[in-house]
Design a protein around this motif. Structure first.
Motif, short mmCIF file in Angstrom:
data_model
loop_
_atom_site.label_atom_id
_atom_site.label_comp_id
_atom_site.label_asym_id
_atom_site.label_seq_id
_atom_site.Cartn_x
_atom_site.Cartn_y
_atom_site.Cartn_z
N VAL A 187 20.30 88.51 96.24
CA VAL A 187 21.19 89.61 96.63
C VAL A 187 22.59 89.39 96.07
O VAL A 187 23.23 90.32 95.56
N LEU A 212 9.70 83.27 102.12
CA LEU A 212 10.95 83.06 101.39
C LEU A 212 12.02 82.48 102.29
O LEU A 212 13.17 82.31 101.86
N SER A 213 11.66 82.20 103.53
CA SER A 213 12.51 81.41 104.43
C SER A 213 11.61 80.85 105.52
O SER A 213 10.50 81.33 105.74
N ALA A 268 15.47 92.76 97.32
CA ALA A 268 14.73 92.50 98.57
C ALA A 268 14.09 93.74 99.17
O ALA A 268 13.47 93.66 100.24
N ILE A 295 16.42 84.74 99.21
CA ILE A 295 16.76 86.16 99.19
C ILE A 295 18.26 86.35 99.06
O ILE A 295 18.74 87.21 98.30
N SER A 339 17.81 83.40 104.56
CA SER A 339 16.96 82.97 103.45
C SER A 339 17.81 82.66 102.23
O SER A 339 18.41 83.55 101.64
N LEU A 370 11.62 91.55 107.57
CA LEU A 370 13.03 91.21 107.84
C LEU A 370 13.68 92.19 108.81
O LEU A 370 14.55 91.81 109.60
N GLU A 389 11.45 95.28 98.95
CA GLU A 389 10.00 95.28 98.80
C GLU A 389 9.40 95.61 100.17
O GLU A 389 9.84 95.06 101.19
N VAL A 428 18.27 88.39 105.49
CA VAL A 428 18.79 88.04 104.16
C VAL A 428 19.64 86.79 104.25
O VAL A 428 19.53 85.85 103.44
N LEU A 471 8.75 92.75 102.60
CA LEU A 471 9.96 92.09 103.08
C LEU A 471 10.75 92.98 104.04
O LEU A 471 11.27 92.51 105.05
N TYR A 529 4.80 85.69 100.87
CA TYR A 529 6.20 86.10 101.05
C TYR A 529 6.97 85.14 101.96
O TYR A 529 7.89 85.56 102.66
#
Length: 244
Positions: A101, A44-45, A110, A97, A94, A119, A112, A91, A115, A42
């Motif tokens: 969005v 994603l950033s 997002a 993400i 990233s 986050l 999940e 959010v 996440l 995961y």
């Protein structure tokens, strides 16, 4: 051991590395050509912070966040609305993400558990048992959170587009609305995964807002990106971490 995963183009990664390099108990790992395995975790950033192999934080990450994690001083009672605000900051940090969005104009892509826990900083503050409650609060406040943050969401998304134009040597004056749509559709998806139902499309107001911001601020953004990237790419110590 704290491991911080970074990328050679990322200003946040660069700042964190410069602040914490050589700090006992903290190691840095730069993502290289073989990047797909990182998605399993995961990431994603970046920076992405792991503690004993478990993902704890995604950008935004400050040096004191990492030091507190190393020293076991992160536990606190996390209010649900504070967690929601943390989530929105994550959010916006990233591009992956954020693009999803904005493509859906929804937080649903997002929401999940992994996440949300990361986050919202529920995992960081040892409040992971609140993940389901935070998810419900995010679903309840979805429209409000997007509306309140709309201008920032658009600006950050546009800045990401300009950064990629800089890498490609593209001129902001040559962009048309269709280019914005094509970029966002590609940016928010992986192959066919993530394409909206039933016919893939980009919300007109999202594309229009990004295009307008690009026309108004694109040149200024481009100058800022050039300065940022030049600083990073000319730092031999930082770039020596790259794995190609």
């Amino acid at each position: 051991m704290i491991k911080v995963v970074i990328h050679h183009t990322c200003k946040s990664s660069y700042v964190l590395y410069k602040a914490l390099r050589g700090t006992p108990g903290i190691a840095f790992e730069m993502v290289g050509t073989r990047y797909l395995p990182y998605l399993k975790s995961y990431i994603l950033s970046v920076p992405a912070v792991f503690n004993d192999g478990r993902l704890i934080l995604l950008d935004p990450v400050e040096p004191n966040d990492v030091l507190a994690l190393r020293d076991g001083k992160t536990e606190k009672d996390l209010d649900l609305d504070e967690a929601a605000e943390n989530f929105m900051r994550g959010v916006m940090a990233s591009q992956a993400i954020l693009a999803a969005v904005m493509l859906y104009k929804s937080l649903k892509p997002a929401l999940e558990p992994e996440l949300v826990a990361v986050l919202s900083r529920a995992r960081y503050h040892r409040q992971e048992d609140k993940t389901d409650q935070i998810t419900r609060r995010l679903a309840e406040r979805e429209e409000e959170l997007i509306r309140e943050n709309w201008e920032r969401l658009v600006k950050i998304l546009t800045f990401g587009l300009v950064r990629e134009m800089y890498w490609l040597g593209a001129d902001v004056d040559n962009v048309e609305p269709i280019h914005v749509k094509m970029w966002l559709l590609a940016k928010a998806t992986v192959g066919r995964l993530g394409l909206p139902y039933p016919k893939p499309a980009v919300p007109e107001d999202v594309a229009a807002a990004v295009y307008t911001t690009l026309k108004e601020s694109g040149r200024r953004y481009l100058d800022k990106v050039a300065e940022e990237q030049t600083t990073i790419l000319t730092d031999a110590d930082f770039m020596s971490l790259a794995k190609v």
